[in-house]
Design a protein around this motif. Sequence first.
Motif, PDB file in Angstrom:
ATOM      1  N   MET A   1      59.601  -8.931  13.018  1.00  0.00           N
ATOM      2  CA  MET A   1      58.897  -7.639  12.176  1.00  0.00           C
ATOM      3  C   MET A   1      58.343  -8.353  10.814  1.00  0.00           C
ATOM      4  O   MET A   1      59.011  -9.137  10.073  1.00  0.00           O
ATOM      5  CB  MET A   1      59.952  -6.692  11.679  1.00  0.00           C
ATOM      6  N   LEU A   2      57.214  -7.785  10.280  1.00  0.00           N
ATOM      7  CA  LEU A   2      56.781  -8.147   9.195  1.00  0.00           C
ATOM      8  C   LEU A   2      56.918  -7.024   8.218  1.00  0.00           C
ATOM      9  O   LEU A   2      56.490  -5.912   8.116  1.00  0.00           O
ATOM     10  CB  LEU A   2      55.099  -8.136   9.358  1.00  0.00           C
ATOM     11  N   HIS A   3      57.531  -7.629   7.120  1.00  0.00           N
ATOM     12  CA  HIS A   3      57.640  -6.674   5.993  1.00  0.00           C
ATOM     13  C   HIS A   3      56.807  -7.100   4.832  1.00  0.00           C
ATOM     14  O   HIS A   3      56.748  -8.235   4.436  1.00  0.00           O
ATOM     15  CB  HIS A   3      59.178  -6.988   5.488  1.00  0.00           C
ATOM     16  N   GLU A   4      56.138  -6.087   4.139  1.00  0.00           N
ATOM     17  CA  GLU A   4      55.236  -6.275   3.352  1.00  0.00           C
ATOM     18  C   GLU A   4      55.488  -5.355   2.008  1.00  0.00           C
ATOM     19  O   GLU A   4      55.533  -4.013   2.299  1.00  0.00           O
ATOM     20  CB  GLU A   4      53.811  -6.040   3.683  1.00  0.00           C
ATOM     21  N   ILE A   5      55.427  -5.760   0.997  1.00  0.00           N
ATOM     22  CA  ILE A   5      55.576  -5.006  -0.207  1.00  0.00           C
ATOM     23  C   ILE A   5      54.517  -5.160  -1.084  1.00  0.00           C
ATOM     24  O   ILE A   5      54.077  -6.337  -1.708  1.00  0.00           O
ATOM     25  CB  ILE A   5      56.895  -5.449  -0.942  1.00  0.00           C
ATOM     26  N   PHE A   6      54.055  -4.041  -1.329  1.00  0.00           N
ATOM     27  CA  PHE A   6      52.673  -4.002  -2.222  1.00  0.00           C
ATOM     28  C   PHE A   6      52.795  -3.643  -3.645  1.00  0.00           C
ATOM     29  O   PHE A   6      53.741  -2.704  -3.958  1.00  0.00           O
ATOM     30  CB  PHE A   6      51.542  -3.030  -1.677  1.00  0.00           C
ATOM     31  N   TYR A   7      52.189  -4.191  -4.563  1.00  0.00           N
ATOM     32  CA  TYR A   7      52.352  -3.694  -5.966  1.00  0.00           C
ATOM     33  C   TYR A   7      50.974  -2.807  -6.396  1.00  0.00           C
ATOM     34  O   TYR A   7      50.122  -3.496  -6.109  1.00  0.00           O
ATOM     35  CB  TYR A   7      52.749  -4.660  -7.088  1.00  0.00           C
ATOM     36  N   ILE A   8      51.039  -1.709  -6.693  1.00  0.00           N
ATOM     37  CA  ILE A   8      49.816  -0.871  -6.527  1.00  0.00           C
ATOM     38  C   ILE A   8      49.663  -0.106  -7.985  1.00  0.00           C
ATOM     39  O   ILE A   8      50.669   0.291  -8.416  1.00  0.00           O
ATOM     40  CB  ILE A   8      49.697   0.284  -5.442  1.00  0.00           C
ATOM     41  N   ARG A   9      48.752  -0.421  -8.628  1.00  0.00           N
ATOM     42  CA  ARG A   9      48.070   0.561  -9.676  1.00  0.00           C
ATOM     43  C   ARG A   9      46.971   1.394  -9.301  1.00  0.00           C
ATOM     44  O   ARG A   9      46.176   0.997  -8.853  1.00  0.00           O
ATOM     45  CB  ARG A   9      47.780  -0.551 -10.758  1.00  0.00           C
ATOM     46  N   SER A  10      47.499   2.498  -9.363  1.00  0.00           N
ATOM     47  CA  SER A  10      46.395   3.898  -9.134  1.00  0.00           C
ATOM     48  C   SER A  10      46.786   5.110  -9.718  1.00  0.00           C
ATOM     49  O   SER A  10      47.676   5.198 -10.727  1.00  0.00           O
ATOM     50  CB  SER A  10      46.394   4.144  -7.582  1.00  0.00           C
ATOM     51  N   PHE A  11      45.743   6.185  -9.316  1.00  0.00           N
ATOM     52  CA  PHE A  11      45.932   7.601  -9.898  1.00  0.00           C
ATOM     53  C   PHE A  11      46.889   8.377  -8.839  1.00  0.00           C
ATOM     54  O   PHE A  11      47.277   9.431  -9.286  1.00  0.00           O
ATOM     55  CB  PHE A  11      44.378   8.415  -9.821  1.00  0.00           C
ATOM     56  N   ASP A  12      47.403   7.669  -7.733  1.00  0.00           N
ATOM     57  CA  ASP A  12      48.281   8.565  -7.158  1.00  0.00           C
ATOM     58  C   ASP A  12      49.485   7.563  -6.773  1.00  0.00           C
ATOM     59  O   ASP A  12      49.570   6.484  -6.910  1.00  0.00           O
ATOM     60  CB  ASP A  12      47.533   8.562  -5.580  1.00  0.00           C
ATOM     61  N   GLU A  13      50.814   8.320  -6.309  1.00  0.00           N
ATOM     62  CA  GLU A  13      51.769   7.582  -6.046  1.00  0.00           C
ATOM     63  C   GLU A  13      51.444   6.642  -4.854  1.00  0.00           C
ATOM     64  O   GLU A  13      50.809   7.096  -3.957  1.00  0.00           O
ATOM     65  CB  GLU A  13      53.131   8.478  -5.699  1.00  0.00           C
ATOM     66  N   TYR A  83      49.656   5.432 -12.270  1.00  0.00           N
ATOM     67  CA  TYR A  83      50.943   5.084 -11.623  1.00  0.00           C
ATOM     68  C   TYR A  83      50.938   3.514 -11.242  1.00  0.00           C
ATOM     69  O   TYR A  83      49.947   3.072 -10.754  1.00  0.00           O
ATOM     70  CB  TYR A  83      51.147   5.860 -10.172  1.00  0.00           C
ATOM     71  N   HIS A  84      52.327   2.878 -11.468  1.00  0.00           N
ATOM     72  CA  HIS A  84      52.435   1.663 -10.837  1.00  0.00           C
ATOM     73  C   HIS A  84      53.312   1.734  -9.830  1.00  0.00           C
ATOM     74  O   HIS A  84      54.465   2.268 -10.172  1.00  0.00           O
ATOM     75  CB  HIS A  84      53.050   0.594 -11.955  1.00  0.00           C
ATOM     76  N   GLY A  85      53.098   1.208  -8.572  1.00  0.00           N
ATOM     77  CA  GLY A  85      53.993   1.731  -7.394  1.00  0.00           C
ATOM     78  C   GLY A  85      54.307   0.503  -6.647  1.00  0.00           C
ATOM     79  O   GLY A  85      53.649  -0.454  -6.671  1.00  0.00           O
ATOM     80  N   LEU A  86      55.401   0.549  -5.981  1.00  0.00           N
ATOM     81  CA  LEU A  86      55.749  -0.522  -5.029  1.00  0.00           C
ATOM     82  C   LEU A  86      55.680   0.277  -3.810  1.00  0.00           C
ATOM     83  O   LEU A  86      56.513   1.318  -3.290  1.00  0.00           O
ATOM     84  CB  LEU A  86      57.146  -1.060  -5.248  1.00  0.00           C
ATOM     85  N   LEU A  87      55.237  -0.329  -2.652  1.00  0.00           N
ATOM     86  CA  LEU A  87      54.998   0.331  -1.488  1.00  0.00           C
ATOM     87  C   LEU A  87      55.544  -0.599  -0.264  1.00  0.00           C
ATOM     88  O   LEU A  87      55.016  -1.751  -0.246  1.00  0.00           O
ATOM     89  CB  LEU A  87      53.613   0.521  -1.188  1.00  0.00           C
ATOM     90  N   TRP A  88      56.566  -0.367   0.494  1.00  0.00           N
ATOM     91  CA  TRP A  88      57.096  -1.227   1.492  1.00  0.00           C
ATOM     92  C   TRP A  88      56.738  -0.709   2.754  1.00  0.00           C
ATOM     93  O   TRP A  88      56.931   0.272   3.325  1.00  0.00           O
ATOM     94  CB  TRP A  88      58.648  -1.107   1.396  1.00  0.00           C
ATOM     95  N   LEU A  89      56.025  -1.618   3.433  1.00  0.00           N
ATOM     96  CA  LEU A  89      55.349  -1.581   5.054  1.00  0.00           C
ATOM     97  C   LEU A  89      56.366  -2.334   5.813  1.00  0.00           C
ATOM     98  O   LEU A  89      56.357  -3.310   5.555  1.00  0.00           O
ATOM     99  CB  LEU A  89      53.986  -1.492   5.072  1.00  0.00           C
ATOM    100  N   VAL A  90      56.621  -1.947   7.078  1.00  0.00           N
ATOM    101  CA  VAL A  90      57.058  -2.671   8.231  1.00  0.00           C
ATOM    102  C   VAL A  90      56.217  -2.617   9.247  1.00  0.00           C
ATOM    103  O   VAL A  90      56.037  -1.342   9.694  1.00  0.00           O
ATOM    104  CB  VAL A  90      58.641  -2.380   8.548  1.00  0.00           C
ATOM    105  N   ASN A  91      55.681  -3.509   9.941  1.00  0.00           N
ATOM    106  CA  ASN A  91      54.648  -3.610  10.672  1.00  0.00           C
ATOM    107  C   ASN A  91      53.544  -2.619  10.467  1.00  0.00           C
ATOM    108  O   ASN A  91      53.190  -1.949  11.243  1.00  0.00           O
ATOM    109  CB  ASN A  91      55.178  -3.303  11.914  1.00  0.00           C
ATOM    110  N   ASN A  92      53.055  -2.453   9.147  1.00  0.00           N
ATOM    111  CA  ASN A  92      51.900  -1.674   8.795  1.00  0.00           C
ATOM    112  C   ASN A  92      52.480  -0.162   8.818  1.00  0.00           C
ATOM    113  O   ASN A  92      51.613   0.645   8.676  1.00  0.00           O
ATOM    114  CB  ASN A  92      50.709  -1.782   9.548  1.00  0.00           C
ATOM    115  N   LYS A  93      53.811   0.130   8.923  1.00  0.00           N
ATOM    116  CA  LYS A  93      54.273   1.682   8.541  1.00  0.00           C
ATOM    117  C   LYS A  93      55.119   1.859   7.517  1.00  0.00           C
ATOM    118  O   LYS A  93      56.145   0.758   7.322  1.00  0.00           O
ATOM    119  CB  LYS A  93      54.855   1.904   9.996  1.00  0.00           C
ATOM    120  N   LEU A  94      55.173   2.968   6.838  1.00  0.00           N
ATOM    121  CA  LEU A  94      56.092   3.209   5.647  1.00  0.00           C
ATOM    122  C   LEU A  94      57.263   2.962   6.122  1.00  0.00           C
ATOM    123  O   LEU A  94      57.766   3.416   7.271  1.00  0.00           O
ATOM    124  CB  LEU A  94      55.847   4.590   5.224  1.00  0.00           C
TER     125      LEU A  94
END
Length: 96
Positions: A1-13, A83-94
């Motif tokens: 499984m591929l786990h990806e954690i993104f740090y995102i800066r945006s106007f949305d959560e 917003y500064h957010g962390l988004l965790w995806l596994v195999n491209n899914k939340l």
Amino acid sequence: MLHEIFYIRSFDEPWWMLEGWQENIVSRKSFSNAGQAQKYFDREVQALSLRFTEQKRQGRSIAFWNPGDLAYCSNCEEDLQVYHGLLWLVNNKLVN
């Protein structure tokens, strides 16, 4: 499984993942092991918690912000919360 954690800066959560969300990626880390991903995620949450007064979680994604940290949105023609957010995806899914 591929786990990806993104740090995102945006106007949305981060969990909204609206069209074009990839343009807001500040950094991205990939892991093949859930334990390594969790350790990285926990460290990032701790660091961001020191920088921002507010936070909201949805599943394993989390948004951080300081009230009044606004930026001009040219599409909206107004200032919006950043917003500064962390988004965790596994195999491209939340991950919930």
